[in-house]
Scaffold this active site. Sequence first.
Site, short mmCIF file in Angstrom:
data_model
loop_
_atom_site.label_atom_id
_atom_site.label_comp_id
_atom_site.label_asym_id
_atom_site.label_seq_id
_atom_site.Cartn_x
_atom_site.Cartn_y
_atom_site.Cartn_z
N ALA A 110 0.86 -1.19 0.00
CA ALA A 110 0.00 0.00 0.00
C ALA A 110 0.90 1.24 0.00
O ALA A 110 2.09 1.17 0.28
CB ALA A 110 -0.92 0.01 1.21
N PHE A 111 0.29 2.38 -0.29
CA PHE A 111 1.12 3.57 -0.57
C PHE A 111 1.86 4.10 0.65
O PHE A 111 2.84 4.83 0.51
CB PHE A 111 0.27 4.66 -1.23
CG PHE A 111 -0.09 5.82 -0.37
CD1 PHE A 111 -1.16 5.77 0.50
CD2 PHE A 111 0.68 6.98 -0.41
CE1 PHE A 111 -1.47 6.85 1.30
CE2 PHE A 111 0.37 8.07 0.39
CZ PHE A 111 -0.71 7.99 1.25
N LYS A 112 1.43 3.71 1.85
CA LYS A 112 2.14 4.17 3.05
C LYS A 112 3.63 3.77 3.02
O LYS A 112 4.46 4.41 3.64
CB LYS A 112 1.50 3.59 4.32
CG LYS A 112 0.00 3.85 4.48
CD LYS A 112 -0.28 5.20 5.09
CE LYS A 112 -1.75 5.39 5.48
NZ LYS A 112 -2.73 5.21 4.39
N ASP A 113 3.93 2.69 2.29
CA ASP A 113 5.33 2.26 2.17
C ASP A 113 6.20 3.34 1.51
O ASP A 113 7.41 3.38 1.77
CB ASP A 113 5.43 1.00 1.30
CG ASP A 113 4.88 -0.24 2.00
OD1 ASP A 113 4.96 -0.31 3.23
OD2 ASP A 113 4.37 -1.13 1.28
N LEU A 116 6.99 5.46 4.57
CA LEU A 116 7.46 4.76 5.76
C LEU A 116 8.70 3.90 5.51
O LEU A 116 9.33 3.42 6.45
CB LEU A 116 6.33 3.94 6.38
CG LEU A 116 5.36 4.81 7.21
CD1 LEU A 116 4.07 4.07 7.51
CD2 LEU A 116 6.01 5.29 8.51
#
Length: 496
Positions: A110-113, A116
């Site tokens: 998911a785009f949080k990677d 993060l």
Amino acid sequence: MGVLYKSTRSKSEPVTASAAILKGLAADGGLFVPDQIPKLALSVEQLSGMSYQETAYEVMKLFLTDFTEEELKNCIAAAYDSKFDTEQIAPLREADGAYYLELFHGKTIAFKDMALSILPHLMLTAAKKNQVNNEIVILTATSGDTGKAALAGFADVKGTRIIVFYPKNGVSPVQEKQMVTQKGDNTYVIGIHGNFDDAQTGVKKLFADKELSALMEEKGFQFSSANSINIGRLVPQIVYYVYAYAKLYAQGKIKEGERINVVVPTGNFGNILAAFYAKNMGLPIAKLICASNENKVLYDFFRSGEYNRNREFVLTSSPSMDILISSNLERLIYRIAGEDAGQNAELMKQLSGEGRYSLTPQMEEQLSDFYGNYASEEETAQMISSLYRKTGYIIDTHTAVAAKVYEKYKAETNDGTKTVIASTASPFKFTRAVMQAIDEKYAKEDDFALADALSELGGVKIPEAIEKIRTAPVRHTKVCEKDEMRSVVKGILGLE
Ligand SMILES: *Cc1c(COP(=O)(O)O)cnc(C)c1O
């Protein structure tokens, strides 16, 4: 001249980028904003030949001006490596006349990677630069996606520990399995008997606990936060808009200087704010299209100029956008208030008191670059199905909200501007909703059978993130009551 970071809520002394990353939130409760938005120094021609990592350096160095070239390049190299399943890091995929910017090729799909993966490295570098010798303890409450992405980012990063609390019965089976199988000697995952709000409230209390922080300081620990208001998450998100533009140019899809639209499925307003910053850096973006699910606070806000969170909270098939308070919107409010911290602070006070505030007409005028709309649950499912039937491309529920809103925008405006849609999660992360949207017959199958079916239908390999959790051993089994969070943290840090 360096960029400094000031608070959106008072005229307190601005701080360096590294200090802002370490602190997360300003002491007055405001968010850190850059005191100027730097301009992109390179031409599209120059950018078009660059790798993701090179682009990241060119963009991030303009914001994180107290990092040396070596420091920043080391952070970038450590973040955007073979953890991503493609060298392009954020590839573009053309489907039905739009360009999907796939932001889900990292560890947790998911785009949080995107942010993060680099935040832990920025934070450690920031700690060194600021002579912080304490071990950094990242404390997070999660409703699913952020927790796993933060765990993956901080796992085995020396000088850090990460503690994640999640609602024991409030995340999807895949999300829970992803978290409780997390490796890394510095990772701690705890389920709480309570909902996400309980976890979030508990974490906020621990952050504000002076006695605990004194105790931690004594033993060489300090808390920090990985949540989406940290500018160490915002800045890395600007990169992929610049990268996408340069790649469209390199592929001959757009001419130099040609403006594009950007559609972003939005929850906390972080991702779309990054696009807004990219536009303000000089990237030729025309419309910023803000897509909401049935929790359509932002749609109403862009239509009426009133932000009103007093409404029913709806659980949707795009849970990462089930949000009624979009924290990062404060940075936009501050800006359209003419960087008037007093006025912004007043509106935020109204938001926490009455749950609503209204813009002045002058503020509203400055929102003309934005367009907001939303997609219902039915429209979201129908979008997944129709795009698949037309093109064979399978998108996840969050991305489908954006695709549907883009359809509505086109129907309303006839605007033929080339458009990039931020694709924020792999369909494998929300397999059940995605497969049921394509055909009701999948309703009866279990999650792993669905992943196999999705792989076959979409012609894409099952991502390692899913493949791995089929067999990975459970490493975290701790569950606690919501009033036990403090003692659990003390236990983990050996403070008892
Ligand atoms: C977090 C998230 C969003 C929302 O992003 P914001 O920056 O909070 O607006 C959208 N889609 C997915 C899959 C997410 O995980």
